[in-house]
Design a protein around this motif. Sequence first.
Motif, PDB file in Angstrom:
ATOM      1  N   ARG A  40       0.836  -1.208   0.000  1.00  0.00           N
ATOM      2  CA  ARG A  40       0.000   0.000   0.000  1.00  0.00           C
ATOM      3  C   ARG A  40       0.868   1.254   0.000  1.00  0.00           C
ATOM      4  N   ARG A  41       1.926   1.261   0.827  1.00  0.00           N
ATOM      5  CA  ARG A  41       2.796   2.431   0.935  1.00  0.00           C
ATOM      6  C   ARG A  41       3.528   2.707  -0.377  1.00  0.00           C
ATOM      7  N   CYS A  42       4.054   1.649  -0.990  1.00  0.00           N
ATOM      8  CA  CYS A  42       4.776   1.818  -2.251  1.00  0.00           C
ATOM      9  C   CYS A  42       3.831   2.209  -3.381  1.00  0.00           C
ATOM     10  N   ALA A  43       2.646   1.614  -3.403  1.00  0.00           N
ATOM     11  CA  ALA A  43       1.670   1.941  -4.438  1.00  0.00           C
ATOM     12  C   ALA A  43       1.245   3.401  -4.347  1.00  0.00           C
ATOM     13  N   LEU A  44       1.036   3.890  -3.115  1.00  0.00           N
ATOM     14  CA  LEU A  44       0.659   5.292  -2.937  1.00  0.00           C
ATOM     15  C   LEU A  44       1.758   6.215  -3.440  1.00  0.00           C
ATOM     16  N   ALA A  45       3.017   5.853  -3.208  1.00  0.00           N
ATOM     17  CA  ALA A  45       4.129   6.662  -3.694  1.00  0.00           C
ATOM     18  C   ALA A  45       4.114   6.763  -5.210  1.00  0.00           C
ATOM     19  N   ILE A  46       3.819   5.650  -5.877  1.00  0.00           N
ATOM     20  CA  ILE A  46       3.738   5.657  -7.339  1.00  0.00           C
ATOM     21  C   ILE A  46       2.610   6.578  -7.806  1.00  0.00           C
ATOM     22  N   LEU A  47       1.452   6.439  -7.189  1.00  0.00           N
ATOM     23  CA  LEU A  47       0.289   7.221  -7.601  1.00  0.00           C
ATOM     24  C   LEU A  47       0.443   8.702  -7.284  1.00  0.00           C
ATOM     25  N   ASN A  48       1.312   9.014  -6.328  1.00  0.00           N
ATOM     26  CA  ASN A  48       1.508  10.392  -5.884  1.00  0.00           C
ATOM     27  C   ASN A  48       2.702  11.044  -6.559  1.00  0.00           C
ATOM     28  N   CYS A  49       3.169  10.471  -7.673  1.00  0.00           N
ATOM     29  CA  CYS A  49       4.341  11.026  -8.358  1.00  0.00           C
ATOM     30  C   CYS A  49       4.052  12.470  -8.773  1.00  0.00           C
ATOM     31  N   GLY A  50       5.078  13.304  -8.649  1.00  0.00           N
ATOM     32  CA  GLY A  50       4.921  14.727  -8.934  1.00  0.00           C
ATOM     33  C   GLY A  50       4.688  15.559  -7.695  1.00  0.00           C
ATOM     34  N   SER A  51       4.509  14.898  -6.550  1.00  0.00           N
ATOM     35  CA  SER A  51       4.319  15.634  -5.305  1.00  0.00           C
ATOM     36  C   SER A  51       5.603  16.343  -4.889  1.00  0.00           C
ATOM     37  N   ASP A  52       5.469  17.507  -4.240  1.00  0.00           N
ATOM     38  CA  ASP A  52       6.628  18.259  -3.760  1.00  0.00           C
ATOM     39  C   ASP A  52       7.054  17.834  -2.359  1.00  0.00           C
ATOM     40  N   SER A  53       6.250  17.003  -1.706  1.00  0.00           N
ATOM     41  CA  SER A  53       6.554  16.628  -0.326  1.00  0.00           C
ATOM     42  C   SER A  53       7.663  15.588  -0.273  1.00  0.00           C
ATOM     43  N   ASP A  54       8.565  15.733   0.736  1.00  0.00           N
ATOM     44  CA  ASP A  54       9.530  14.674   0.988  1.00  0.00           C
ATOM     45  C   ASP A  54       9.334  14.117   2.394  1.00  0.00           C
ATOM     46  N   ASP A  55       8.115  14.310   2.919  1.00  0.00           N
ATOM     47  CA  ASP A  55       7.744  13.815   4.247  1.00  0.00           C
ATOM     48  C   ASP A  55       6.838  12.609   4.067  1.00  0.00           C
ATOM     49  N   ALA A  56       7.414  11.401   4.220  1.00  0.00           N
ATOM     50  CA  ALA A  56       6.656  10.172   3.974  1.00  0.00           C
ATOM     51  C   ALA A  56       5.463  10.062   4.908  1.00  0.00           C
ATOM     52  N   ALA A  57       5.652  10.437   6.180  1.00  0.00           N
ATOM     53  CA  ALA A  57       4.555  10.344   7.145  1.00  0.00           C
ATOM     54  C   ALA A  57       3.413  11.281   6.771  1.00  0.00           C
ATOM     55  N   ALA A  58       3.757  12.486   6.283  1.00  0.00           N
ATOM     56  CA  ALA A  58       2.721  13.443   5.882  1.00  0.00           C
ATOM     57  C   ALA A  58       1.931  12.932   4.686  1.00  0.00           C
ATOM     58  N   VAL A  59       2.617  12.271   3.748  1.00  0.00           N
ATOM     59  CA  VAL A  59       1.938  11.703   2.582  1.00  0.00           C
ATOM     60  C   VAL A  59       0.954  10.630   3.022  1.00  0.00           C
TER      61      VAL A  59
END
Length: 457
Positions: A40-59
């Motif tokens: 789930r965590r890795c999939a969300l990262a893929i779907l959230n590509c282009g985000s400016d955040s580098d805070d994994a917990a905030a994402v």
Amino acid sequence: MSLEDRVNALVAPKGALEILSQDEITRLSVGSGSLHDLFRRCALAILNCGSDSDDAAAVMEEFKNFEITIVQQERGVKLQLDNAPSSAFVDGKMISSVREMLFSVLRDIIFTFQEYNLERGLSSASSEKITNVVFELLRNANVFRRIRTPDMVVCWGGHSIARHEYDYTKKVGHELGLRELNICTGCGPGAMKGPMKGAAIAHAKQRITNGVYLGLTEPGIIAAESPNPIVNQLVIMPDIEKRLEAFVRTGHGIVVFPGGAGTAEEILYLLGILMHPENADIPFPLVFTGPKESAAYFEQIHAFLGDVLGEEAQAKYQIVIDDETEVARIMKEGMEEVRQYRKQHHDAFYYNWMLHIPEEFQHPFEPTHEKVRELNLHYDQEKHLLAADLRRAFSTIVAGNVKAQGVQYIKENGPFEIHGDKKLLKKLDALLEAFVKQQRMKLPGSAYVPCYKVITD
């Protein structure tokens, strides 16, 4: 992002893994435990590509209602997405590159768990075993190509860099692409995206339709450095050490752009390996480069490496400032040296088997206060061993800066304490302080609270 910007969708495979066993589906089902959470965590990262955040917990908090479920059908599997980021879709249809990478995540997590037990790891494995594991993970991802000459340039650098530095990475990538070289990066934004973007334009000019933009990441960092959409081959390695080994085994040369603690970690990893006596004669072109405004950054890195590892380490790389054409020429010429050496020694073009990587660089380092205090940061040892523990020190800082588990650990236990030779630590502290002043530890504009204390008293 408002709830109106979330999307529910049923997604069919593209590029990888269309069929799963019932056992695999059960292990990845909602409520099944850590493997589903990882997926789930890795999939969300893929779907959230282009985000400016580098805070994994905030994402993860922003998308706490996101869920992904495997749907078994007669002709294979699909993925049910609920409350997914709308940025992954155009007019209700998922962007092709995002869909490819989403199923790459599924492929890599399944294969890694099935073959090597992701939860148990390879803590007792030999160096040779780990090298073979890295090979098998890359082969399963169809990374290897039949090539007539080495052509893969690995590009390292920060995910949070200034605009002029990003533009320079594109220029270098463009020059590399014009010389028909391919690009491998950590797959995220910043210096990981720019070279791919430049190379893609150059490949189009050269009418190269099969250009490779290889992205290598790992679960602990993917949410903070979501893959950029130019990546056309994505591989999720089990941990940072196997990710780093994949870089140096598949790459034929490396270009380093400005970055922060993560870039310093990568530099120390590679130099520690190249300084090992068994690797003395192996050609591996290595260039540090950036625009003229970044000259001071490389002066600091160069001075630090000279102070802690000596002239032998400095002799392993070239520094080229504000000359993208020269960087590309050095890499192209270096590829010929690599080709000749591997032909002479009957080594593969697609995987650097001959490079010796000691176990100190291969086994995962999960930082705790106790482990960080035990790092041997003293001069009275072989240089490649000092480089290994310096690499772990920077890996500790990366974990505390951006990895969700490391950030949480710091919140609960306070900053890591780095001990060692006082003279060495003063050099380290000065370098880290320069990174902070240059805003290389977090995204510009974000207040940085150090996750470490360098004990110099």
